[in-house]
Design a protein around this motif. Sequence first.
Motif, PDB file in Angstrom:
ATOM      1  N   LEU A   1     -11.920  -1.027   5.333  1.00 16.94           N
ATOM      2  CA  LEU A   1     -12.373   0.357   5.448  1.00 16.94           C
ATOM      3  C   LEU A   1     -10.474   0.144   6.172  1.00 16.94           C
ATOM      4  N   PHE A   2      -9.501   0.635   6.245  1.00 17.02           N
ATOM      5  CA  PHE A   2      -8.530   0.941   7.104  1.00 17.02           C
ATOM      6  C   PHE A   2      -8.737   1.954   8.267  1.00 17.02           C
ATOM      7  N   SER A   3      -8.594   1.881   9.231  1.00 15.83           N
ATOM      8  CA  SER A   3      -8.470   2.318  10.482  1.00 15.83           C
ATOM      9  C   SER A   3      -7.408   2.793  11.300  1.00 15.83           C
TER      10      SER A   3
ATOM     11  N   LEU B   1      -7.307  -0.221  -5.363  1.00 15.83           N
ATOM     12  CA  LEU B   1      -7.589   1.412  -5.271  1.00 15.83           C
ATOM     13  C   LEU B   1      -7.590   1.772  -3.817  1.00 15.83           C
ATOM     14  N   ASN B   2      -6.803   2.843  -3.586  1.00 19.89           N
ATOM     15  CA  ASN B   2      -7.138   3.270  -2.466  1.00 19.89           C
ATOM     16  C   ASN B   2      -7.339   4.735  -2.590  1.00 19.89           C
ATOM     17  N   LEU B   3      -8.559   5.293  -2.429  1.00 23.74           N
ATOM     18  CA  LEU B   3      -9.088   6.345  -2.871  1.00 23.74           C
ATOM     19  C   LEU B   3      -8.934   7.161  -1.749  1.00 23.74           C
TER      20      LEU B   3
ATOM     21  N   ASN C   1     -10.597   2.513   1.601  1.00 20.49           N
ATOM     22  CA  ASN C   1     -10.394   3.721   1.793  1.00 20.49           C
ATOM     23  C   ASN C   1      -9.915   3.928   3.896  1.00 20.49           C
ATOM     24  N   ALA C   2      -9.386   5.048   3.667  1.00 28.10           N
ATOM     25  CA  ALA C   2      -9.119   5.056   5.338  1.00 28.10           C
ATOM     26  C   ALA C   2      -9.638   6.127   5.989  1.00 28.10           C
ATOM     27  N   GLY C   3     -10.839   6.612   5.696  1.00 27.49           N
ATOM     28  CA  GLY C   3     -11.990   7.833   6.693  1.00 27.49           C
ATOM     29  C   GLY C   3     -11.584   7.455   7.380  1.00 27.49           C
ATOM     30  N   ALA C   4     -11.120   8.411   8.891  1.00 29.39           N
ATOM     31  CA  ALA C   4     -11.248   8.336   9.866  1.00 29.39           C
ATOM     32  C   ALA C   4     -13.638   9.012  10.499  1.00 29.39           C
ATOM     33  N   SER C   5     -13.677  10.140  10.110  1.00 25.31           N
ATOM     34  CA  SER C   5     -13.911  10.483  10.494  1.00 25.31           C
ATOM     35  C   SER C   5     -15.716   9.930  10.162  1.00 25.31           C
TER      36      SER C   5
ATOM     37  N   ASP D   1     -14.361  22.041   1.644  1.00 26.32           N
ATOM     38  CA  ASP D   1     -14.628  21.408   2.313  1.00 26.32           C
ATOM     39  C   ASP D   1     -14.705  20.061   3.414  1.00 26.32           C
ATOM     40  N   HIS D   2     -14.410  19.636   4.298  1.00 26.98           N
ATOM     41  CA  HIS D   2     -14.584  18.281   4.573  1.00 26.98           C
ATOM     42  C   HIS D   2     -15.736  17.376   3.695  1.00 26.98           C
ATOM     43  N   GLU D   3     -17.502  17.695   4.110  1.00 24.96           N
ATOM     44  CA  GLU D   3     -18.444  16.858   3.605  1.00 24.96           C
ATOM     45  C   GLU D   3     -18.086  17.115   2.168  1.00 24.96           C
TER      46      GLU D   3
ATOM     47  N   THR E   1      -5.774  -2.627   9.503  1.00 21.80           N
ATOM     48  CA  THR E   1      -5.224  -1.037  10.749  1.00 21.80           C
ATOM     49  C   THR E   1      -3.305  -0.892  10.179  1.00 21.80           C
ATOM     50  N   VAL E   2      -2.838   0.146  10.584  1.00 22.28           N
ATOM     51  CA  VAL E   2      -1.634  -0.385  10.364  1.00 22.28           C
ATOM     52  C   VAL E   2      -0.683   0.120  11.746  1.00 22.28           C
ATOM     53  N   GLY E   3       0.357  -0.575  11.740  1.00 19.68           N
ATOM     54  CA  GLY E   3       1.506  -0.615  11.984  1.00 19.68           C
ATOM     55  C   GLY E   3       2.868  -0.867  11.942  1.00 19.68           C
TER      56      GLY E   3
ATOM     57  N   GLY F   1      -7.643  13.736   0.556  1.00 16.08           N
ATOM     58  CA  GLY F   1      -6.718  14.437   0.469  1.00 16.08           C
ATOM     59  C   GLY F   1      -7.087  15.383   1.859  1.00 16.08           C
ATOM     60  N   TRP F   2      -6.014  16.316   2.051  1.00 19.44           N
ATOM     61  CA  TRP F   2      -6.318  17.092   3.807  1.00 19.44           C
ATOM     62  C   TRP F   2      -4.738  18.098   3.315  1.00 19.44           C
ATOM     63  N   ASN F   3      -4.007  18.088   3.021  1.00 21.49           N
ATOM     64  CA  ASN F   3      -2.794  18.986   2.609  1.00 21.49           C
ATOM     65  C   ASN F   3      -2.602  19.812   1.933  1.00 21.49           C
TER      66      ASN F   3
ATOM     67  N   LEU G   1       1.414  -1.188  -0.097  1.00 19.41           N
ATOM     68  CA  LEU G   1       0.024   0.048   0.085  1.00 19.41           C
ATOM     69  C   LEU G   1       1.313   0.652   0.322  1.00 19.41           C
ATOM     70  N   PRO G   2       0.927   2.381  -0.565  1.00 16.22           N
ATOM     71  CA  PRO G   2       1.724   3.354  -1.487  1.00 16.22           C
ATOM     72  C   PRO G   2       0.711   4.282  -0.670  1.00 16.22           C
ATOM     73  N   ILE G   3       1.168   5.570  -0.229  1.00 20.02           N
ATOM     74  CA  ILE G   3       1.006   6.851   0.031  1.00 20.02           C
ATOM     75  C   ILE G   3       1.359   7.878  -1.677  1.00 20.02           C
ATOM     76  N   GLY G   4      -0.365   8.331  -1.157  1.00 19.61           N
ATOM     77  CA  GLY G   4      -0.009   9.452  -2.228  1.00 19.61           C
ATOM     78  C   GLY G   4       0.686  10.982  -1.414  1.00 19.61           C
TER      79      GLY G   4
ATOM     80  N   ARG H   1     -15.791  17.151   0.278  1.00 16.24           N
ATOM     81  CA  ARG H   1     -14.980  15.943  -0.104  1.00 16.24           C
ATOM     82  C   ARG H   1     -14.776  14.802  -0.954  1.00 16.24           C
ATOM     83  N   TYR H   2     -16.214  14.590   0.351  1.00 18.87           N
ATOM     84  CA  TYR H   2     -16.712  13.218   0.340  1.00 18.87           C
ATOM     85  C   TYR H   2     -17.608  13.276  -0.901  1.00 18.87           C
ATOM     86  N   ALA H   3     -18.103  14.259  -0.791  1.00 18.47           N
ATOM     87  CA  ALA H   3     -19.537  14.212  -1.808  1.00 18.47           C
ATOM     88  C   ALA H   3     -18.482  14.384  -3.088  1.00 18.47           C
TER      89      ALA H   3
ATOM     90  N   THR I   1     -18.221  10.458   8.666  1.00 14.18           N
ATOM     91  CA  THR I   1     -18.245  10.682   6.928  1.00 14.18           C
ATOM     92  C   THR I   1     -17.529   9.668   6.049  1.00 14.18           C
ATOM     93  N   GLY I   2     -16.744   9.567   6.662  1.00 14.31           N
ATOM     94  CA  GLY I   2     -15.298   8.464   6.093  1.00 14.31           C
ATOM     95  C   GLY I   2     -15.610   7.429   5.992  1.00 14.31           C
ATOM     96  N   GLN I   3     -15.655   7.221   6.956  1.00 19.39           N
ATOM     97  CA  GLN I   3     -16.014   5.688   6.979  1.00 19.39           C
ATOM     98  C   GLN I   3     -17.119   5.416   6.664  1.00 19.39           C
TER      99      GLN I   3
HETATM  100  C1  LIG Z   1      -3.714   3.475   6.169  1.00 20.89           C
HETATM  101  C2  LIG Z   1      -3.990   4.617   6.119  1.00 20.89           C
HETATM  102  C3  LIG Z   1      -3.306   5.631   4.102  1.00 20.89           C
HETATM  103  C4  LIG Z   1      -3.832   6.747   4.244  1.00 20.89           C
HETATM  104  N1  LIG Z   1      -3.594   7.249   2.925  1.00 20.89           N
HETATM  105  C5  LIG Z   1      -3.312   8.508   2.044  1.00 20.89           C
HETATM  106  C6  LIG Z   1      -2.344   8.987   1.496  1.00 20.89           C
HETATM  107  O1  LIG Z   1      -1.769   8.147   0.905  1.00 20.89           O
HETATM  108  N2  LIG Z   1      -2.125  10.386   1.432  1.00 20.89           N
HETATM  109  C7  LIG Z   1      -3.192  11.118   1.893  1.00 20.89           C
HETATM  110  O2  LIG Z   1      -3.198  12.410   1.635  1.00 20.89           O
HETATM  111  N3  LIG Z   1      -4.183  10.838   2.804  1.00 20.89           N
HETATM  112  C8  LIG Z   1      -4.080   9.623   3.530  1.00 20.89           C
HETATM  113  N4  LIG Z   1      -4.779   9.107   4.187  1.00 20.89           N
HETATM  114  C9  LIG Z   1      -6.121   9.775   5.314  1.00 20.89           C
HETATM  115  C10 LIG Z   1      -7.027   9.162   4.939  1.00 20.89           C
HETATM  116  O3  LIG Z   1      -7.486   9.127   3.603  1.00 20.89           O
HETATM  117  C11 LIG Z   1      -8.528  10.029   5.454  1.00 20.89           C
HETATM  118  O4  LIG Z   1      -8.152  11.627   5.189  1.00 20.89           O
HETATM  119  C12 LIG Z   1      -7.461  10.645   7.376  1.00 20.89           C
HETATM  120  O5  LIG Z   1      -7.748   9.266   7.728  1.00 20.89           O
HETATM  121  C13 LIG Z   1      -9.055  11.069   7.959  1.00 20.89           C
HETATM  122  O6  LIG Z   1     -10.004  10.971   8.012  1.00 20.89           O
HETATM  123  P1  LIG Z   1     -11.619  11.109   7.411  1.00 20.89           P
HETATM  124  O7  LIG Z   1     -11.203  12.551   5.826  1.00 20.89           O
HETATM  125  O8  LIG Z   1     -12.724  10.664   7.380  1.00 20.89           O
HETATM  126  O9  LIG Z   1     -11.178  12.451   8.354  1.00 20.89           O
HETATM  127  C14 LIG Z   1      -4.883   7.795   5.053  1.00 20.89           C
HETATM  128  C15 LIG Z   1      -5.287   7.161   6.377  1.00 20.89           C
HETATM  129  C16 LIG Z   1      -4.994   6.236   6.650  1.00 20.89           C
HETATM  130  C17 LIG Z   1      -5.339   5.226   7.872  1.00 20.89           C
END
Ligand SMILES: Cc1cc2nc3c(=O)[nH]c(=O)nc-3n(C[C@H](O)[C@H](O)[C@H](O)COP(=O)(O)O)c2cc1C
Length: 367
Positions: A211-213, A120-122, A193-197, A140-142, A246-248, A125-127, A52-55, A144-146, A199-201
Amino acid sequence: MGSANRLKLGLFGANCSSGRAVTMVPERWSGSWPDCLGLAQMADRAGIEFMLPIGRWKGYGGATDYQGATLETVTWACGLLAKTERLTVFGTVHAPLIPPLIAAKEFVTVDHIGAGRFGLNLVCGWNEGEFEMFGATLRDHEARYAYAQEWLDVVKLAWSPSEDFDFAGEFFNLKGVRAKPRPFGGSRPLIMNAGASATGQAFAIRNCDALFSTISHGISFAETVRHVANVKALARQQGRKIDVYTVGVVTCRPEAREAVEYYRHCVVEHADWDAVDSILAMKNITPQTHAPDEFRRIREHQANGMGGLPLVGDPDMVARDLTQLAAAGLTGIAVSMVNYLDELPYFAAEVLPRLARSGLREKPGAI
Ligand SMILES: Cc1cc2nc3c(=O)[nH]c(=O)nc-3n(C[C@H](O)[C@H](O)[C@H](O)COP(=O)(O)O)c2cc1C
């Protein structure tokens, strides 16, 4: 993911310089293509299920310019899939930064090259700094998911065996869309997808296979069980099924003391603290917004694998922790290491056979 193993294992973050460890130690991960390829082939032989790579588009600065050199994830996956046999390789894609039909076509191409092993890991973005680089606005956060919902709807339509289609939504207005071929083998790539909120979940439950939590250090076994059960129950209510991962961060050495010492050496004594502080500031975590003890705790956690669950100890301890995660209902875990290529052989030789003995995985292949 292509195995019947009860606990699936993946490697997280190898496409970025330094991987997930915000450290200055000279053996930190290069993220170079030869190292990534060597790692993928080693993982493939060991029966590891996925990478699993990081975008990531812009480094975090500090003495190491943490994650400053990164390989683009879909082309990275393409190369790795061409040179491996069993691994699933994900591309991590920022939906707002690429038109969905170009993305869908790229995914199909990679999926054919990998004979169905592309995932696909969709991400939404947050940065903000990364988005500014593209001249794009972080919604804005909502919203983004729409946006991601429509984007993924278009991608899935382009993958499905339909005739030409039109799409009229809030964000996309597409006419006479034709997309061939379909993904490999009449199926479609895995989507995570790795949404934590909330909405993301909810997005992951509606649309994804996994789901990656993040399960933090402080979270108890009982809380983890509750979280996994809750996500699965929410999915069932919608007639869906979802796996939770999950991630470790693994630091495994023959003696527990050695593991703890190496962990401290890398991510406390030689952490790239300027990079850590820059990452935290982007998330508005500063000494001004957090109490001193809390700030220190988050800071150390961030240095070690960006907040992933620390799995530090001898092989018995690491295997026991992984067994606990499986018992909590998790399907798998994506791990990182300070230097994946140096550390994976020991993990494969010592931890994987222990997991096989507890019935969580098949006996590993020789690497
Ligand atoms: C396993 C994992 C991988 C993620 N990979 C990326 C990534 O590569 N690029 C990125 O911008 N965000 C990444 N995120 C952030 C999530 O996509 C998500 O934006 C973040 O967990 C916050 O959740 P929310 O969007 O529901 O607030 C990752 C999060 C996790 C836990």
